[in-house]
Design a protein around this motif. Structure first.
Motif, PDB file in Angstrom:
ATOM      1  N   ARG A 196       8.827  19.995   2.341  1.00  9.18           N
ATOM      2  CA  ARG A 196       9.200  18.575   2.355  1.00  9.18           C
ATOM      3  C   ARG A 196       7.960  17.682   2.345  1.00  9.18           C
ATOM      4  N   VAL A 197       6.900  18.107   3.042  1.00 10.22           N
ATOM      5  CA  VAL A 197       5.652  17.344   2.997  1.00 10.22           C
ATOM      6  C   VAL A 197       5.085  17.343   1.578  1.00 10.22           C
ATOM      7  N   ALA A 198       5.097  18.519   0.932  1.00  7.66           N
ATOM      8  CA  ALA A 198       4.590  18.601  -0.441  1.00  7.66           C
ATOM      9  C   ALA A 198       5.411  17.724  -1.378  1.00  7.66           C
ATOM     10  N   ALA A 199       6.742  17.748  -1.216  1.00  5.96           N
ATOM     11  CA  ALA A 199       7.594  16.922  -2.079  1.00  5.96           C
ATOM     12  C   ALA A 199       7.315  15.444  -1.858  1.00  5.96           C
ATOM     13  N   ALA A 200       7.118  15.041  -0.589  1.00  5.90           N
ATOM     14  CA  ALA A 200       6.825  13.635  -0.301  1.00  5.90           C
ATOM     15  C   ALA A 200       5.489  13.222  -0.916  1.00  5.90           C
ATOM     16  N   PHE A 201       4.472  14.090  -0.808  1.00  6.57           N
ATOM     17  CA  PHE A 201       3.175  13.771  -1.401  1.00  6.57           C
ATOM     18  C   PHE A 201       3.277  13.724  -2.932  1.00  6.57           C
ATOM     19  N   ASN A 202       4.065  14.610  -3.511  1.00  3.90           N
ATOM     20  CA  ASN A 202       4.209  14.591  -4.969  1.00  3.90           C
ATOM     21  C   ASN A 202       4.891  13.319  -5.437  1.00  3.90           C
ATOM     22  N   ARG A 203       5.919  12.867  -4.678  1.00  2.00           N
ATOM     23  CA  ARG A 203       6.549  11.595  -5.043  1.00  2.00           C
ATOM     24  C   ARG A 203       5.566  10.432  -4.914  1.00  2.00           C
ATOM     25  N   MET A 204       4.746  10.491  -3.861  1.00  2.09           N
ATOM     26  CA  MET A 204       3.732   9.456  -3.693  1.00  2.09           C
ATOM     27  C   MET A 204       2.739   9.466  -4.852  1.00  2.09           C
ATOM     28  N   LEU A 205       2.323  10.675  -5.270  1.00  4.62           N
ATOM     29  CA  LEU A 205       1.379  10.782  -6.381  1.00  4.62           C
ATOM     30  C   LEU A 205       2.019  10.310  -7.680  1.00  4.62           C
ATOM     31  N   ASP A 206       3.319  10.620  -7.863  1.00  2.00           N
ATOM     32  CA  ASP A 206       4.011  10.121  -9.057  1.00  2.00           C
ATOM     33  C   ASP A 206       4.031   8.598  -9.065  1.00  2.00           C
ATOM     34  N   ARG A 207       4.285   8.019  -7.884  1.00  2.00           N
ATOM     35  CA  ARG A 207       4.309   6.560  -7.794  1.00  2.00           C
ATOM     36  C   ARG A 207       2.935   5.972  -8.076  1.00  2.00           C
ATOM     37  N   ILE A 208       1.885   6.603  -7.523  1.00  2.00           N
ATOM     38  CA  ILE A 208       0.526   6.128  -7.776  1.00  2.00           C
ATOM     39  C   ILE A 208       0.190   6.241  -9.257  1.00  2.00           C
ATOM     40  N   ALA A 209       0.582   7.379  -9.874  1.00  2.00           N
ATOM     41  CA  ALA A 209       0.318   7.546 -11.307  1.00  2.00           C
ATOM     42  C   ALA A 209       1.054   6.496 -12.119  1.00  2.00           C
ATOM     43  N   SER A 210       2.294   6.192 -11.708  1.00  2.00           N
ATOM     44  CA  SER A 210       3.050   5.155 -12.421  1.00  2.00           C
ATOM     45  C   SER A 210       2.368   3.798 -12.298  1.00  2.00           C
ATOM     46  N   LEU A 211       1.884   3.486 -11.092  1.00  2.00           N
ATOM     47  CA  LEU A 211       1.195   2.213 -10.906  1.00  2.00           C
ATOM     48  C   LEU A 211      -0.115   2.170 -11.679  1.00  2.00           C
ATOM     49  N   MET A 212      -0.818   3.292 -11.728  1.00  2.00           N
ATOM     50  CA  MET A 212      -2.061   3.338 -12.509  1.00  2.00           C
ATOM     51  C   MET A 212      -1.780   3.137 -13.993  1.00  2.00           C
ATOM     52  N   THR A 213      -0.716   3.798 -14.477  1.00  2.00           N
ATOM     53  CA  THR A 213      -0.335   3.614 -15.880  1.00  2.00           C
ATOM     54  C   THR A 213       0.040   2.167 -16.153  1.00  2.00           C
ATOM     55  N   SER A 214       0.798   1.590 -15.217  1.00  2.00           N
ATOM     56  CA  SER A 214       1.186   0.191 -15.369  1.00  2.00           C
ATOM     57  C   SER A 214      -0.039  -0.720 -15.364  1.00  2.00           C
ATOM     58  N   LEU A 215      -1.007  -0.400 -14.497  1.00  2.00           N
ATOM     59  CA  LEU A 215      -2.226  -1.208 -14.447  1.00  2.00           C
ATOM     60  C   LEU A 215      -3.008  -1.116 -15.747  1.00  2.00           C
ATOM     61  N   ARG A 216      -3.108   0.096 -16.292  1.00  2.00           N
ATOM     62  CA  ARG A 216      -3.806   0.254 -17.574  1.00  2.00           C
ATOM     63  C   ARG A 216      -3.068  -0.489 -18.679  1.00  2.00           C
ATOM     64  N   GLN A 217      -1.729  -0.431 -18.635  1.00  2.00           N
ATOM     65  CA  GLN A 217      -0.950  -1.114 -19.649  1.00  2.00           C
ATOM     66  C   GLN A 217      -1.139  -2.628 -19.550  1.00  2.00           C
ATOM     67  N   VAL A 218      -1.157  -3.133 -18.291  1.00  2.00           N
ATOM     68  CA  VAL A 218      -1.381  -4.567 -18.109  1.00  2.00           C
ATOM     69  C   VAL A 218      -2.745  -4.966 -18.643  1.00  2.00           C
TER      70      VAL A 218
END
Length: 434
Positions: A196-218
């Motif tokens: 469950r800790v690994a899954a939570a960290f992976n979701r957090m990393l997915d969210r960070i990656a999404s925000l990074m992609t969004s930042l690059r797109q902006v």
């Protein structure tokens, strides 16, 4: 090791308590048997006399498995029984009886006085009690050894597994720190705490990656889509330097200010989208009636739509309660209605609806304008994206991008449909309490 030691200590405490309880229970059982036998002989003396007691003691002494007996005279002289020579005080006591092998055995005895002054001694060997206590003690000793062994083996195995999985998580974190943002922490599929800790960290990393992609797109969008208005602004300012007439120069400065306002509005829209996507507005969530909200937006736009020869109406029954930020939800509806009125053209008909759809609340904005080609519907929510036929109309291409960001913040779904002719935008929000 600590867990195994604590468990072993608990077993020791349990063993001591059980041993003491067993010893007390056996002592009560032995004493009850001895007391009952002595009381029986006293009663026999009262009913049958001394001779009957002497005969009974002699017979029971010869019986295998019987208790030990002794009958003494008033002055201590032996009369009958194996314990006739025992020197014991009245009441309960213990004595050591020699055996033919040279060893001695412990006997628990009760000494009572008969009505005529004779002394009666009844006893039982403690050997059976001691053997049972030794058996219990040996059992707990084996249990203690087993617990320690299993604790060491289990603790080593568990510790090794946890260490291996933590080492894997650490390696994944190090890889991400080194720049591999696509790396994820592996999951075993056991759904335990570490999984469950690994899954939570992976979701957090997915969210960070999404925000990074969004930042690059902006960043890319700003570099691409603001180049033209900035270039046009520079050209106007450069051209105004050559103007000598005050009126012409004032007109050029006014046009430049309009370009600056448009650029500032674009940056404000981008900042607003970034704040929404960052989840900073969740603290303002409250219960909102979407039907009342949609009706208010329609009433605000109706006069200007009527002046432009357009028709704007609302259809829906309330209350339709959702949980969200009322300011952002109002902004979402304003953008949708404004987008429909702007692009549907003159004499357009725009209808806003609100209804319950299963466990959700659906808000729709429909028009009879030219619509959006099916191949481009997936891109109209991107920042700065504008249809080719709409590039001549005012706007920055951020209106529907803001709608999509607000919808994501509220866990809503946005879909586009064809009304033939025209376009329908449908926003489905979770109903409060559903």
């Amino acid at each position: 090791a600590l867990y195994a030691g604590a468990f072993a200590l608990a077993v020791v405490v349990l063993g001591v308590v059980t041993l003491l309880a067993t010893r007390a229970a056996l002592r009560r059982q032995f004493d009850a048997r001895i007391g009952a036998e002595a009381a029986g002989l006293v009663q026999e003396f009262r009913t049958e006399g001394l001779s009957s007691v002497v005969q009974a003691v002699g017979e029971r002494d010869r019986s295998p498995g019987a208790l030990d007996y002794g009958l003494q005279g008033a002055h201590g002289e032996p009369l009958a029984g194996k314990l006739a020579n025992a020197k014991t005080p009245l009441g309960w006591s213990s004595l050591r009886k020699p055996q033919p092998s040279g060893e001695t055995e412990s006997i628990r005895v009760l000494t009572t006085t008969l009505p005529d002054g004779h002394r009666l001694v009844v006893g039982n060997v403690d050997e059976q009690s001691e053997e049972l206590q030794h058996t219990v003690l040996a059992g707990f000793a084996w249990a203690f050894a087993g617990v320690v062994a299993l604790g060491v083996i289990g603790g080593y195995g568990l510790g090794r597994d946890v260490h291996r999985r933590l080492a894997t998580m650490t390696a994944a974190a190090e890889a991400i720190i080194d720049g591999d943002l696509a790396h994820r922490i592996p999951e075993q599929g056991s759904n335990d705490d570490l999984d469950r800790v690994a899954a939570a960290f992976n979701r957090m990393l997915d969210r960070i990656a999404s925000l990074m992609t969004s930042l690059r797109q902006v960043s890319d969008d700003i570099a691409h889509d603001l180049r033209t208005p900035l270039t046009r602004l520079r050209q106007r300012l450069e051209a105004s330097l050559a103007l000598e007439a005050p009126a012409a120069r004032a007109e050029a400065v006014g046009a430049a200010l309009e370009d600056v306002d448009a650029i500032l509005e674009t940056f404000a829209g981008l900042l607003r989208i970034a704040q929404i996507e960052g989840g900073a507005r969740r603290a303002a969530f409250q219960f909102v009636d979407m039907a009342a909200l949609a009706r208010t937006v329609v009433e605000a736009f109706a006069p200007s739509a009527e002046d432009a020869g357009q028709s704007l109406s609302f259809a829906g029954d309330g209350p339709l309660i959702v949980e969200g930020d009322p300011e952002l939800l109002t902004q979402m509806l304003v953008n949708l209605v404004d987008n429909a009125l702007r692009h549907a053209g003159a004499q357009a008909t725009v209808q806003v609806g609100a209804e319950r759809s299963g466990g959700d609340v659906a808000v729709t904005v429909s028009d009879n304008g030219p619509g959006v080609p099916e191949g481009e519907r997936g891109r109209v929510f991107d920042r700065f994206y504008r249809l080719e036929q709409n590039r001549s109309t005012p706007g920055s291409g951020l209106g529907l991008a803001l709608v999509a960001a607000i919808a994501r913040l509220h866990g809503a779904r946005v879909s586009l449909g064809d009304t033939g002719p025209g376009l329908q935008v449908r926003v489905t929000l979770p109903c409060a309490g559903a």
